[in-house]
Scaffold this motif. Structure first.
Motif, PDB file in Angstrom:
ATOM      1  N   ALA A   6      16.019  11.211   4.122  1.00 29.69           N
ATOM      2  CA  ALA A   6      15.331  11.410   5.398  1.00 29.69           C
ATOM      3  C   ALA A   6      15.123  12.891   5.652  1.00 29.69           C
ATOM      4  N   SER A   7      14.136  13.211   6.444  1.00 34.78           N
ATOM      5  CA  SER A   7      13.964  14.584   6.904  1.00 34.78           C
ATOM      6  C   SER A   7      14.067  14.583   8.417  1.00 34.78           C
ATOM      7  N   ALA A   8      14.310  15.751   8.973  1.00 34.87           N
ATOM      8  CA  ALA A   8      14.533  15.845  10.415  1.00 34.87           C
ATOM      9  C   ALA A   8      13.310  15.399  11.201  1.00 34.87           C
ATOM     10  N   PHE A   9      12.122  15.445  10.578  1.00 30.93           N
ATOM     11  CA  PHE A   9      10.903  15.114  11.322  1.00 30.93           C
ATOM     12  C   PHE A   9      10.308  13.783  10.878  1.00 30.93           C
ATOM     13  N   ASP A  10      11.061  13.011  10.110  1.00 27.13           N
ATOM     14  CA  ASP A  10      10.522  11.769   9.573  1.00 27.13           C
ATOM     15  C   ASP A  10      10.760  10.634  10.567  1.00 27.13           C
ATOM     16  N   ARG A  11       9.678  10.063  11.102  1.00 22.78           N
ATOM     17  CA  ARG A  11       9.778   8.980  12.069  1.00 22.78           C
ATOM     18  C   ARG A  11       9.519   7.634  11.414  1.00 22.78           C
ATOM     19  N   ALA A  12       9.607   7.578  10.084  1.00 25.64           N
ATOM     20  CA  ALA A  12       9.238   6.349   9.382  1.00 25.64           C
ATOM     21  C   ALA A  12      10.027   5.152   9.882  1.00 25.64           C
ATOM     22  N   ILE A  13      11.335   5.268   9.988  1.00 27.53           N
ATOM     23  CA  ILE A  13      12.164   4.146  10.410  1.00 27.53           C
ATOM     24  C   ILE A  13      11.856   3.759  11.851  1.00 27.53           C
ATOM     25  N   ASP A  14      11.673   4.719  12.727  1.00 28.77           N
ATOM     26  CA  ASP A  14      11.348   4.405  14.119  1.00 28.77           C
ATOM     27  C   ASP A  14      10.035   3.632  14.203  1.00 28.77           C
ATOM     28  N   VAL A  15       9.065   4.024  13.393  1.00 32.20           N
ATOM     29  CA  VAL A  15       7.784   3.312  13.378  1.00 32.20           C
ATOM     30  C   VAL A  15       7.972   1.885  12.889  1.00 32.20           C
ATOM     31  N   GLN A  16       8.722   1.723  11.784  1.00 36.21           N
ATOM     32  CA  GLN A  16       8.937   0.395  11.230  1.00 36.21           C
ATOM     33  C   GLN A  16       9.700  -0.496  12.211  1.00 36.21           C
ATOM     34  N   VAL A  17      10.711   0.049  12.868  1.00 35.30           N
ATOM     35  CA  VAL A  17      11.473  -0.730  13.852  1.00 35.30           C
ATOM     36  C   VAL A  17      10.559  -1.173  14.995  1.00 35.30           C
ATOM     37  N   VAL A  25       0.845  -1.193   0.000  1.00 32.94           N
ATOM     38  CA  VAL A  25       0.000   0.000   0.000  1.00 32.94           C
ATOM     39  C   VAL A  25       0.882   1.245   0.000  1.00 32.94           C
ATOM     40  N   ILE A  26       0.613   2.143  -0.937  1.00 37.42           N
ATOM     41  CA  ILE A  26       1.207   3.482  -0.911  1.00 37.42           C
ATOM     42  C   ILE A  26       0.084   4.444  -0.555  1.00 37.42           C
ATOM     43  N   MET A  27       0.245   5.177   0.543  1.00 36.59           N
ATOM     44  CA  MET A  27      -0.809   6.072   0.998  1.00 36.59           C
ATOM     45  C   MET A  27      -0.561   7.488   0.502  1.00 36.59           C
ATOM     46  N   LEU A  28      -1.641   8.134   0.042  1.00 38.12           N
ATOM     47  CA  LEU A  28      -1.586   9.524  -0.390  1.00 38.12           C
ATOM     48  C   LEU A  28      -2.127  10.391   0.735  1.00 38.12           C
ATOM     49  N   THR A  29      -1.346  11.387   1.154  1.00 38.37           N
ATOM     50  CA  THR A  29      -1.770  12.267   2.243  1.00 38.37           C
ATOM     51  C   THR A  29      -1.614  13.718   1.819  1.00 38.37           C
ATOM     52  N   ALA A  30      -2.339  14.606   2.505  1.00 39.02           N
ATOM     53  CA  ALA A  30      -2.208  16.033   2.246  1.00 39.02           C
ATOM     54  C   ALA A  30      -0.902  16.550   2.831  1.00 39.02           C
ATOM     55  N   MET A  31      -0.389  17.619   2.233  1.00 42.48           N
ATOM     56  CA  MET A  31       0.864  18.202   2.690  1.00 42.48           C
ATOM     57  C   MET A  31       0.759  18.595   4.155  1.00 42.48           C
ATOM     58  N   GLY A  32       1.774  18.236   4.933  1.00 43.45           N
ATOM     59  CA  GLY A  32       1.866  18.654   6.321  1.00 43.45           C
ATOM     60  C   GLY A  32       1.191  17.735   7.314  1.00 43.45           C
ATOM     61  N   GLU A  33       0.515  16.680   6.851  1.00 44.09           N
ATOM     62  CA  GLU A  33      -0.165  15.774   7.777  1.00 44.09           C
ATOM     63  C   GLU A  33       0.792  14.701   8.277  1.00 44.09           C
ATOM     64  N   GLU A  34       1.833  15.130   9.009  1.00 40.76           N
ATOM     65  CA  GLU A  34       2.857  14.183   9.450  1.00 40.76           C
ATOM     66  C   GLU A  34       2.276  13.115  10.368  1.00 40.76           C
ATOM     67  N   THR A  35       1.380  13.514  11.275  1.00 42.04           N
ATOM     68  CA  THR A  35       0.796  12.544  12.201  1.00 42.04           C
ATOM     69  C   THR A  35       0.062  11.455  11.447  1.00 42.04           C
ATOM     70  N   ASP A  36      -0.701  11.843  10.425  1.00 42.32           N
ATOM     71  CA  ASP A  36      -1.440  10.852   9.640  1.00 42.32           C
ATOM     72  C   ASP A  36      -0.494   9.939   8.881  1.00 42.32           C
ATOM     73  N   ARG A  37       0.632  10.469   8.405  1.00 39.65           N
ATOM     74  CA  ARG A  37       1.594   9.628   7.701  1.00 39.65           C
ATOM     75  C   ARG A  37       2.173   8.583   8.644  1.00 39.65           C
ATOM     76  N   VAL A  38       2.511   9.001   9.847  1.00 39.69           N
ATOM     77  CA  VAL A  38       3.059   8.065  10.836  1.00 39.69           C
ATOM     78  C   VAL A  38       2.026   7.010  11.196  1.00 39.69           C
ATOM     79  N   VAL A  39       0.788   7.443  11.419  1.00 43.19           N
ATOM     80  CA  VAL A  39      -0.266   6.487  11.743  1.00 43.19           C
ATOM     81  C   VAL A  39      -0.468   5.525  10.579  1.00 43.19           C
ATOM     82  N   GLY A  40      -0.382   6.036   9.342  1.00 46.13           N
ATOM     83  CA  GLY A  40      -0.507   5.173   8.177  1.00 46.13           C
ATOM     84  C   GLY A  40       0.549   4.090   8.152  1.00 46.13           C
ATOM     85  N   LEU A  41       1.770   4.438   8.473  1.00 46.81           N
ATOM     86  CA  LEU A  41       2.838   3.451   8.538  1.00 46.81           C
ATOM     87  C   LEU A  41       2.590   2.452   9.655  1.00 46.81           C
ATOM     88  N   GLU A  42       2.078   2.950  10.782  1.00 46.83           N
ATOM     89  CA  GLU A  42       1.768   2.046  11.886  1.00 46.83           C
ATOM     90  C   GLU A  42       0.656   1.073  11.504  1.00 46.83           C
TER      91      GLU A  42
END
Length: 237
Positions: free
Chosen positions: A193-204, A75-92
């Motif tokens: 990576a970006s300074a606010f990207d928690r993608a790897i932490d979520v995946q780990v 699944v590749i999720m499409l999100t609105a710009m700036g919705e970092e919380t939703d992106r993290v939840v999507g990965l979770e």
């Protein structure tokens, strides 16, 4: 031919992506909402879903969670710009990647190809021969690199998302080496990576829950301010 399902309530986006992806030799189906998505999935196999976060009825997060209950379709999720919380939840919830709107269809195509390579869907449509050393073992666990399967010490098949699988392979191929978040992002998601990207932490965190029964004996150790290290011995068969 690889089959992509685009789920978005915007008809212009559905039409644009359908025409663009078909020009690049992909079969494309579209859906306006969760109901049409489920109907499409019942009609035949799908190799990857492009899923908008904001949908009428069940939103993308709910649909992704429901998918992961019984399916490993990438699944590749499409999100609105700036919705970092939703992106993290999507990965979770189990999404393999995300893309923020507005986006370039070419960037989406690149992400689709990268996720399909990671999940092995593209390999299933090729004639690539198997290579040696396909099995890796650690602490009783077994990874089949050709089938992209993980089995527990008891022999049970463990369901991993594409991102979780690639992260685990990165660890077992580099045991006892500290891997930075930037490097892990590059290995598993092919983007900076970006300074606010928690993608790897979520995946780990998700991967730990699946392979570690005792949190006091973690196989994936956190190196504060740097990244992670896989601390167990690995054998390639």
């Amino acid at each position: 031919m690889l089959h992509i399902l685009v789920v978005d309530d915007n008809p212009e986006i559905r039409d644009l992506l359908s025409r663009f992806l078909r020009k690049h030799d992909l079969k494309v189906s579209t859906a306006r909402d969760g109901y049409e998505m489920r109907e499409c999935l019942r009609n035949g196999p799908v190799d990857l879903i492009v899923l908008d976060l904001m949908l009428p009825g069940d939103d993308g997060l709910r649909l992704c969670r429901d998918l992961r209950a019984d399916s490993a379709i990438p699944v590749i999720m499409l999100t609105a710009m700036g919705e970092e919380t939703d992106r993290v939840v999507g990965l979770e919830m189990g999404a393999d990647d995300y893309l923020t709107k507005p986006f370039s269809p070419r960037e989406l195509l690149a992400r689709i190809k990268a996720v399909l390579r990671r999940t092995g869907a593209a390999a299933e449509h090729s004639d690539r021969p198997n290579s040696g050393g396909r099995i890796m073992r650690f602490a009783g666990w077994t990874i089949d690199l050709i089938r992209r399967e993980l089995r527990s010490p008891e022999g049970a098949l463990v369901d991993l998302t594409g991102g979780e699988y690639d992260l685990l392979v990165a660890f077992v191929e580099n045991p006892n080496q500290t891997l930075s978040r930037d490097r892990l992002l590059d290995i598993t998601r092919s983007r900076a990576a970006s300074a606010f990207d928690r993608a790897i932490d979520v995946q780990v965190s998700r991967l730990r829950r699946k392979i570690e029964s005792d949190p006091d004996q973690s196989m994936i150790k956190t190196v504060r301010g740097v990244g992670y290290v896989f601390t167990v011995a690995v054998e390639r068969v």
